[in-house]
Design an enzyme around this catalytic site. Structure first.
Site, PDB file in Angstrom:
ATOM      1  CG  ASP A  51      -2.049   0.956   1.157  1.00  0.00           C
ATOM      2  OD1 ASP A  51      -2.163   1.656   0.125  1.00  0.00           O
ATOM      3  OD2 ASP A  51      -2.837   1.033   2.106  1.00  0.00           O
ATOM      4  CG  ASP A  53      -2.091   7.061   1.590  1.00  0.00           C
ATOM      5  OD1 ASP A  53      -1.242   7.901   1.260  1.00  0.00           O
ATOM      6  OD2 ASP A  53      -3.182   6.922   1.009  1.00  0.00           O
ATOM      7  CG  ASP A  82     -12.031   6.816  21.154  1.00  0.00           C
ATOM      8  OD1 ASP A  82     -12.360   7.841  21.763  1.00  0.00           O
ATOM      9  OD2 ASP A  82     -12.533   5.696  21.354  1.00  0.00           O
ATOM     10  CG  ASN A  83      -6.817   6.703  15.374  1.00  0.00           C
ATOM     11  OD1 ASN A  83      -6.217   7.748  15.092  1.00  0.00           O
ATOM     12  ND2 ASN A  83      -6.484   5.528  14.878  1.00  0.00           N
TER      13      ASN A  83
END
Length: 204
Positions: A51, A53, A82-83
């Site tokens: 991948d 990114d 949260d993320n």
């Protein structure tokens, strides 16, 4: 990113990462600190697909910048997460639905269009290769592995970024989004295997 190609136990994944990223020695690709079974497993493979990114390049600053600026410009209400970095590497529409309280598809489409404009002028420049990536790719190449990239980022951007990072020449094939909403990583993976005439079981 390779679901369906190699279903690997966590311990094997650990050792593969150790081989590919952490233990590239000066004398050889496969290091003694990795168990024999894992060394043999890697040696049997012919193709490694990456991948972009969060794997080859740290593109998170540009991605999160464009999400944030798009939200501000369009006055979107942020969701509590949260993320927020969980959107990195995924489809833009899904990312906006996770990050913001989106009312309808028209609003999503407007956000995606604005993001693309920002990314083309700002976000595309905000990245850097991870430490050790070039050394790893050079080692894979010298040991006869085919390498490829499969990502949902626009293919023109991917090729430009990898070229500027000095990494594009290490890859046999680079596959990215071509503007077709039906494009998926699964499609890219099958295309890569077909073009290189390599079987799934010979691929990581």
């Amino acid at each position: 990113s390779l679901h369906g190609f190699c279903s690997l136990p966590n311990l094997r994944v650990y050792y593969i990462k150790k081989i590919l990223l952490a233990k590239v020695s000066q004398t050889g690709f496969i290091t003694p600190s990795v168990p024999f079974a894992e060394r043999q497993f890697i040696k049997m493979k012919k193709l490694i697909i990456f991948d972009l990114d969060g794997t080859l390049l740290d593109t998170s600053p540009g991605i999160m910048h464009c999400y944030s600026e798009t939200g501000k410009k369009l006055g979107l209400k942020s969701n509590v997460l949260d993320n927020k970095r969980c959107v990195i590497g995924g489809p833009l529409k899904d990312g906006f639905k996770k990050l913001y309280s989106i009312k309808n598809e028209t609003q999503v489409d407007a956000a995606v269009d604005e993001y693309k404009k920002l990314y083309a002028t700002q976000g595309i420049k905000m990245y850097k290769p991870y430490d050790g990536i070039e050394k790893m790719l050079k080692n894979l190449q010298s040991h006869g592995f085919y390498t490829a990239v499969a990502t949902l980022k626009l293919e023109d951007y991917v090729k430009e970024m990898l070229k500027e990072a000095g990494l594009s020449h290490y890859f046999d094939i680079i596959k990215g989004w071509n503007g077709n909403d039906n494009c998926t990583k699964a499609v890219f993976l099958e295309e890569i295997l077909s073009e290189l005439s390599i079987r799934r079981r010979d691929t990581i």
